[in-house]
Motif scaffolding. Structure first.
Motif: not given
Length: 138
Positions: A8-9, A89, A91
């Motif tokens: 999750q961010p 990344d 996410y």
């Protein structure tokens, strides 16, 4: 102990400190109710769909240095995974985190800079453990 979850961010504080972390909120279903595995761990981390495996450090807990409610047992329990030698990344990716070696309890540092220095020392200790223990294979 193994933790699984979706990245999750976060607030990207780790990235600003030079330690980008993948953040996984934890719930009772993760087997870490009450953050009973709280602390800093040497871990083997797998990005599930890619099948890629990395060594890393994982903090399990409430982040008392940066979360005001954490000292009173408040705040969300999370696993923050710093994958060594990873750039990219994550996410939305599913991670499997195998907590292998407990380094130290989670604690509140006097400043974010003191936290950063502790993380540098944690990495040195983790790399030493990984290199010198035949039990740990990627």
């Amino acid at each position: 102990m193994t933790i699984r979850g979706t990245v999750q961010p976060g607030r990207q504080l780790g990235r600003r400190l030079g330690f980008p972390t993948a953040n996984l909120p934890l719930t009772d279903r993760d087997g870490v109710d009450g953050c009973r595995a709280a602390g800093v761990w040497v871990a083997r981390i797998t990005i599930e769909k890619r099948g890629e495996r990395y060594w890393g450090l994982v903090n399990v807990g409430r982040r008392p240095t940066v979360e005001p409610d954490a000292e009173n047992g408040g705040g969300l329990c999370t696993a923050e995974a710093w994958l060594f030698d990873f750039d990219g990344d994550l996410y939305g990716c599913e991670l499997r985190i195998e907590l292998l070696h407990f380094l130290r309890p989670e604690r509140k540092f006097s400043s974010v800079e003191a936290l950063r220095e502790a993380m540098e020392q944690d990495k040195i200790q983790a790399v030493d453990i990984i290199k010198n223990d035949d039990e740990y294979t990627l």
